[in-house]
Motif scaffolding. Structure first.
Motif, short mmCIF file in Angstrom:
data_model
loop_
_atom_site.label_atom_id
_atom_site.label_comp_id
_atom_site.label_asym_id
_atom_site.label_seq_id
_atom_site.Cartn_x
_atom_site.Cartn_y
_atom_site.Cartn_z
N ARG A 69 29.09 0.07 7.72
CA ARG A 69 29.94 0.08 6.53
C ARG A 69 29.84 1.40 5.77
NH1 ARG A 69 34.01 -3.65 5.63
NH2 ARG A 69 33.33 -5.72 6.19
N GLY A 70 29.14 2.37 6.35
CA GLY A 70 29.12 3.71 5.78
C GLY A 70 27.97 3.99 4.83
N LEU A 71 27.00 3.10 4.73
CA LEU A 71 25.87 3.36 3.84
C LEU A 71 24.83 4.22 4.56
CD1 LEU A 71 25.25 -0.23 2.36
CD2 LEU A 71 26.61 1.62 1.39
N SER A 72 24.07 4.99 3.80
CA SER A 72 23.01 5.79 4.41
C SER A 72 21.84 4.87 4.74
CB SER A 72 22.56 6.86 3.44
OG SER A 72 21.83 6.27 2.39
N PRO A 73 21.03 5.26 5.72
CA PRO A 73 19.87 4.45 6.07
C PRO A 73 18.96 4.16 4.88
CG PRO A 73 20.24 6.07 7.78
CD PRO A 73 21.21 6.39 6.67
N ALA A 74 18.81 5.14 3.98
CA ALA A 74 17.92 4.92 2.84
C ALA A 74 18.46 3.81 1.94
CB ALA A 74 17.77 6.21 2.05
N VAL A 75 19.75 3.84 1.71
CA VAL A 75 20.37 2.80 0.87
C VAL A 75 20.28 1.44 1.57
CG1 VAL A 75 22.56 2.00 -0.13
CG2 VAL A 75 21.90 4.39 -0.35
#
Ligand SMILES: Nc1ncnc2c1ncn2[C@@H]1O[C@H](COP(=O)(O)OP(=O)(O)OP(=O)(O)O)[C@@H](O)[C@H]1O
Length: 425
Positions: free
Chosen positions: A277-283
């Motif tokens: 869904r386009g989120l960064s791994p950290a988020v």
């Protein structure tokens, strides 16, 4: 002139090149030592992944692949991939994945294009969404605003909604969802017949109806998993037929049956839900921790989802539907098989999400629950909306259950089952 052919090689008993199988004595097969190469998990940067639109196909013929062709309005075909995957073939006996693989996903980022995913999420220019595909979120993990072991619904909802992507999302319409004249048949059977629904933004909307009434078919069309035969669906003012990616981007979906990549661990599943869904791994990592605490799944995150109970699977898929903080949650039977404590927590999270401007449309057979939490309700019977409005408007002087039974045609005749009381032993 054609040059003469070289003579064919003849078998030379002394030669080691040719072997007469009849003369070969079977010897022991030596095990060849293979050098183990560590497999790196690759964080994938990709735009949001859209649910698959599947044409009216009988259940028996549902596609096996996670890829399906979506035919666009102008006849072009797009390959899209589904967040909610199709069932895998029978699991082969294979070693259980190591729990630490999920951790490596975050620790060993490899900067290389994610070909498989990028290839799956394509759109032809004719139907291309004018908005840029959302990219991996460059933001650092957001503050969650809570220190306690179990985040409150308020904190979680705030975390989910405090997402720059959501705040800049194109939703400006007062209505989160508008359905007009939607019809769907499976062969000769009419599952949904000219349904009209309007779901204002910030509404907790309940869809109720007897078995086979058309609730799942309706939710599947909203989610883009089924294509209506007729009618229009608009999500946040975006027409789902002409701009399916933009419409789907605003939604989180819990499908009817719990089909998912269940050989992943819960952590891996949520990771893929998030990054696809386009989120960064950290988020994703931060939200996974928040959601797992809220849904009491923290201890289960390292286990493969196929080992989860039905309720746990539902909760992890619900978490996956929420992880990208969508504007609209489309939830088919979210409370089925979920224990009362978890149900209360889910309700709390959803209510707070709605209070912050999110919209929920869910189907449920729990009349008491719908009566308690939903602000609006539609009663669907035999593919048609027989009553719609606020809960008070629909139930009138009755309870919602009484009204439901009345609309559904009353209780069925139980005569003819006397044999059941004869106890054959
Ligand atoms: N893929 C399909 N192929 C054939 N018929 C289908 C398919 N999906 C749904 N149907 C039929 O459409 C009708 C509506 O089904 P649907 O699953 O939408 O009902 P529902 O209201 O969700 O029921 P339940 O409460 O039992 O989940 C039913 O008659 C069902 O048999």
């Amino acid at each position: 002139m054609v040059p003469p052919r070289p003579p064919l090689p003849t078998a030379d008993p002394e030669s080691t090149d040719t072997v007469d199988p009849a003369t070969v004595e079977a010897g022991p097969i030596e095990a060849v030592p293979i050098e183990a190469v560590p497999i790196e998990a690759v964080p994938i940067e990709a735009g949001p992944v859209e649910a698959v639109a599947v044409d009216a196909a009988p259940r028996a013929a549902e596609p096996e692949s996670v890829q399906d062709l979506e035919t666009t309005a102008d006849g072009q075909q797009d390959v899209v991939t589904d967040v909610e995957p199709e069932p895998e073939p029978e699991p082969e006996p294979e070693p259980e994945p190591e729990p630490q693989v999920a951790a490596e996903v975050y620790q060993e980022p490899v900067d290389r294009p994610a070909e498989p995913v990028a290839a799956l999420v394509t759109e032809t220019p004719e139907t291309a969404d004018p908005e840029p595909a959302s990219e991996a979120d460059p933001e650092p993990a957001p503050e969650t605003g809570h220190d306690s072991e179990t985040p409150g619904a308020e904190a979680l909802a705030s975390t989910l909604l405090d997402d720059p992507e959501v705040l800049t999302a194109p939703l400006t319409a007062a209505d989160a969802l508008v359905i007009r004249g939607v019809t769907k048949s499976f062969g000769d059977a009419r599952a949904v017949e000219g349904i009209d629904l309007t779901v204002p933004a910030g509404t907790f909307y309940g869809l109720v109806g007897p078995n086979g009434a058309g609730k799942t078919t309706t939710l599947s069309m909203i989610a883009g998993l089924l294509r209506p035969d007729r009618g229009t669906i608009s999500v946040g003012g975006v027409d789902a037929a002409s701009r399916p990616l933009a419409a789907k981007r605003m939604m989180g979906v819990l499908p009817d049956r719990l089909r998912t990549f269940d050989r992943l661990t819960g952590r891996q599943l949520l990771y893929y839900y998030g990054v696809l869904r386009g989120l960064s791994p950290a988020v994703v990592e931060q939200r996974t921790a928040d959601l797992a605490r809220a849904f009491d799944l923290t201890d289960a995150l390292g286990r493969v989802v196929s080992d989860y109970s039905a309720g746990m699977t539902k909760k992890v898929m619900l978490a996956g539907a929420m992880i990208h903080s969508p504007r609209l949650l489309v939830l088919d039977e979210p409370f089925e098989a979920v224990d009362p404590v978890s149900s209360a927590i889910i309700l709390d999270i959803l209510s707070t999400y709605v209070a912050h401007g999110g919209t929920v449309i869910l189907s449920s057979h729990g009349m008491e629950l719908v009566e308690r939490v939903c602000s609006r309700v539609a009663v669907i019977v035999a593919g048609q909306v027989l009553a719609e409005g606020t809960v008070d408007e629909v139930r009138g002087e009755l309870t919602l259950e009484q009204r439901f039974i009345e609309l559904a045609g009353g209780l069925s005749d139980v005569e003819g089952l006397e044999w059941l009381h004869t106890f054959s032993d």
